[in-house]
Motif scaffolding. Sequence first.
Motif, PDB file in Angstrom:
ATOM      1  N   THR A  68      -0.950  17.050   7.629  1.00 23.86           N
ATOM      2  CA  THR A  68      -2.342  17.594   7.276  1.00 23.86           C
ATOM      3  C   THR A  68      -2.147  19.259   7.388  1.00 23.86           C
ATOM      4  N   MET A  69      -0.959  19.907   7.823  1.00 22.18           N
ATOM      5  CA  MET A  69      -1.096  21.173   7.923  1.00 22.18           C
ATOM      6  C   MET A  69       0.077  21.917   6.878  1.00 22.18           C
ATOM      7  N   GLN A  70       1.285  21.226   6.604  1.00 19.35           N
ATOM      8  CA  GLN A  70       2.127  21.868   5.762  1.00 19.35           C
ATOM      9  C   GLN A  70       2.009  21.256   4.464  1.00 19.35           C
TER      10      GLN A  70
ATOM     11  N   LEU B 294      -7.823  10.243   3.883  1.00 22.37           N
ATOM     12  CA  LEU B 294      -6.914  11.606   4.435  1.00 22.37           C
ATOM     13  C   LEU B 294      -7.825  12.948   4.725  1.00 22.37           C
ATOM     14  N   GLY B 295      -8.414  12.951   3.392  1.00 28.64           N
ATOM     15  CA  GLY B 295      -9.252  14.313   3.596  1.00 28.64           C
ATOM     16  C   GLY B 295     -10.278  14.271   4.802  1.00 28.64           C
ATOM     17  N   VAL B 296     -10.870  13.243   5.178  1.00 35.56           N
ATOM     18  CA  VAL B 296     -11.739  13.030   6.416  1.00 35.56           C
ATOM     19  C   VAL B 296     -10.971  13.281   7.647  1.00 35.56           C
ATOM     20  N   ILE B 297      -9.643  12.506   7.645  1.00 32.15           N
ATOM     21  CA  ILE B 297      -9.046  12.948   8.820  1.00 32.15           C
ATOM     22  C   ILE B 297      -8.613  14.466   9.037  1.00 32.15           C
ATOM     23  N   ILE B 298      -8.500  15.138   7.746  1.00 30.66           N
ATOM     24  CA  ILE B 298      -8.217  16.501   7.688  1.00 30.66           C
ATOM     25  C   ILE B 298      -9.447  17.423   8.592  1.00 30.66           C
ATOM     26  N   TRP B 299     -10.621  16.961   7.785  1.00 28.84           N
ATOM     27  CA  TRP B 299     -11.780  17.381   7.974  1.00 28.84           C
ATOM     28  C   TRP B 299     -12.128  17.472   9.596  1.00 28.84           C
ATOM     29  N   VAL B 300     -11.795  16.176  10.385  1.00 28.58           N
ATOM     30  CA  VAL B 300     -12.088  15.923  11.624  1.00 28.58           C
ATOM     31  C   VAL B 300     -11.137  16.938  12.314  1.00 28.58           C
ATOM     32  N   GLN B 301      -9.887  16.770  11.985  1.00 30.35           N
ATOM     33  CA  GLN B 301      -8.726  17.691  12.690  1.00 30.35           C
ATOM     34  C   GLN B 301      -9.078  19.253  12.857  1.00 30.35           C
TER      35      GLN B 301
ATOM     36  N   ALA C 272     -14.442  23.491   7.562  1.00 30.89           N
ATOM     37  CA  ALA C 272     -13.088  22.756   8.116  1.00 30.89           C
ATOM     38  C   ALA C 272     -12.620  21.999   6.907  1.00 30.89           C
ATOM     39  N   LEU C 273     -13.275  21.838   5.690  1.00 33.47           N
ATOM     40  CA  LEU C 273     -13.000  20.978   4.766  1.00 33.47           C
ATOM     41  C   LEU C 273     -12.366  22.002   3.661  1.00 33.47           C
ATOM     42  N   ARG C 274     -12.431  23.117   3.943  1.00 30.40           N
ATOM     43  CA  ARG C 274     -11.747  24.422   2.646  1.00 30.40           C
ATOM     44  C   ARG C 274     -10.118  23.998   2.593  1.00 30.40           C
TER      45      ARG C 274
ATOM     46  N   LEU D 134      -7.467  22.337   1.957  1.00 31.37           N
ATOM     47  CA  LEU D 134      -6.607  20.881   1.583  1.00 31.37           C
ATOM     48  C   LEU D 134      -7.597  19.783   1.528  1.00 31.37           C
ATOM     49  N   GLY D 135      -8.499  19.687   2.629  1.00 29.37           N
ATOM     50  CA  GLY D 135      -9.347  18.652   2.821  1.00 29.37           C
ATOM     51  C   GLY D 135     -10.282  18.326   1.450  1.00 29.37           C
ATOM     52  N   ILE D 136     -10.966  19.568   0.907  1.00 28.97           N
ATOM     53  CA  ILE D 136     -11.651  18.989  -0.182  1.00 28.97           C
ATOM     54  C   ILE D 136     -11.018  18.890  -1.279  1.00 28.97           C
ATOM     55  N   THR D 137      -9.584  19.245  -1.642  1.00 31.58           N
ATOM     56  CA  THR D 137      -8.692  18.970  -2.564  1.00 31.58           C
ATOM     57  C   THR D 137      -8.384  17.578  -2.579  1.00 31.58           C
ATOM     58  N   PHE D 138      -8.140  17.037  -1.357  1.00 29.87           N
ATOM     59  CA  PHE D 138      -8.019  15.531  -1.350  1.00 29.87           C
ATOM     60  C   PHE D 138      -9.234  14.752  -1.606  1.00 29.87           C
ATOM     61  N   ILE D 139     -10.333  15.235  -1.246  1.00 29.74           N
ATOM     62  CA  ILE D 139     -11.559  14.321  -1.505  1.00 29.74           C
ATOM     63  C   ILE D 139     -11.909  14.352  -3.234  1.00 29.74           C
ATOM     64  N   ILE D 140     -11.626  15.745  -3.744  1.00 26.86           N
ATOM     65  CA  ILE D 140     -11.894  15.653  -5.145  1.00 26.86           C
ATOM     66  C   ILE D 140     -11.013  14.849  -5.867  1.00 26.86           C
ATOM     67  N   THR D 141      -9.667  14.991  -5.394  1.00 21.64           N
ATOM     68  CA  THR D 141      -8.615  14.140  -5.905  1.00 21.64           C
ATOM     69  C   THR D 141      -8.944  12.521  -5.903  1.00 21.64           C
TER      70      THR D 141
END
Lengths: 215, 261
Positions: free
Chosen positions: A23-25, A197-204, B178-180, B182-189
């Motif tokens: 999620t970070m790197q 995975l996007g949502v997990i990153i969001w929560v984190q 919080a989505l900026r 990586l997060g939003i990229t995942f969701i768009i993908t």
Amino acid sequence: MGLLSKKDVALIKDPLFDNNPVTMQVLGICSALAITAELKASIVMAIAVLFVLGLGNVVISLMRNIIPSKIRIIVQLVVVAALVIIVDLVLKAFAYELSKTLSVFVGLIITNCIIMGRFEAFALANGPWQSFLDGIGNAAGYGIILILVGFFRELLGAGSLLGFKVLGDPIEKTGLYQYGYENNGFMLLAPMALITLGVIIWVQRSRNKALIEDH
Amino acid sequence: MEYLELFFKSIFIDNMIFATFLGMCSYLAVSKKVTTAVGLGAAVIFVLAITVPLNWLLDQYILQPGALKWLGKGYEDYDLGFLSFILFIATIATMVQLVEIIVEKFSPSLYNSLGIFLPLIAVNCAILGGSLFMQSREIPTLGLATVYGVGSGIGWFLAILAIAAIREKIRYSNVPPALRGLGITFIITGLMAIGFMSFGGMLTGGDEEPETKKEKTAAIQQNQNENVTLSAVETSQNKETKTSVTELSRSIPDNNNKVVE
């Protein structure tokens, strides 16, 4: 803690959450997402990566002074490939069905960016013991994400965990299903892995504001 | 037609990014700007087009069970399949190095645009994934393997081009903090992957299912026909037996005569 100094503990603990490789790197997503439709496959994949990264880091770290820097990528690839072949053969021998589900994704551990990333960033510059801890820590961080995604996808998609029907039987309408609950089969399809995975990153990141990227 | 089908399939239906998540690392890391994304995408097409057919040859003549037949009789039982990972990745790493050297020598301008990305590609899952899928899907000919390599490269190129363009635009929109990134990229993908799933209907839904249905119905018809013919045969046989009884009775004496003779 005689065995592990404070620094060693940090080596294992950091990559688990705040510096998580996935999620970070942004490493190691390649071979991960496709196999998270089932919890069991995710767990096996996590263990496989733990094995390869732990041992691979040690091997590379032992060889770090004799590898010419120009061909280091090929040397690293060969080390990983050898370890992955071991994993693949063990899987084929003891869990044939599972190795069918994982199919080419076992082979893709070779090009898992976490592994090359840790070799480059850590094992080439540190001793074997620390490299081992670093490998274990990063692989565990990767495993946590994998298992989390696998957990949600299998629970919401198939209503089961590790193959056990924890929410009741959808055909006989027991458990939750008698109240009209339905499985969301969409969770089992590829796109939902990305969105989960996007949502997990969001929560984190909303829990830890320091991790937020600016555009 | 076979070629066209595989080409289309490898671009849209089995898209490397959206269907199998291959090459996600560089996809996420290098998709901040369209120009760099185009460079990496072109390099991926290039390398896939070379390594997939090459690994097909390796697979066909060295790795498959019994592939060493051409060495002589004693080598027929060898199965070197377990070596495929190491051989494939070695081929890829050397080819990437070779391509880098050749491009640097003959086309410095291309080298300047691809240069930084070429070494990255050796560890791009999409490249190894292309070869491994080629192996596990048992693609039959060298030509098809090349088409598969080029097609999946183009699919990857399309994906990274699309996400890079979206990411350039999304910089101006108000994404939850919080989505900026990586997060939003995942969701768009993910959303794009849902879109690409609809291509799945074009070959599998529109083509294969009727085929199986046709086969089934054909099989049923055949069965029915067989049944019909069988029953017809039976009835005709019945008739024949009835009618031929008299003939038989005529022929039996003949036989008897023969036996007697």
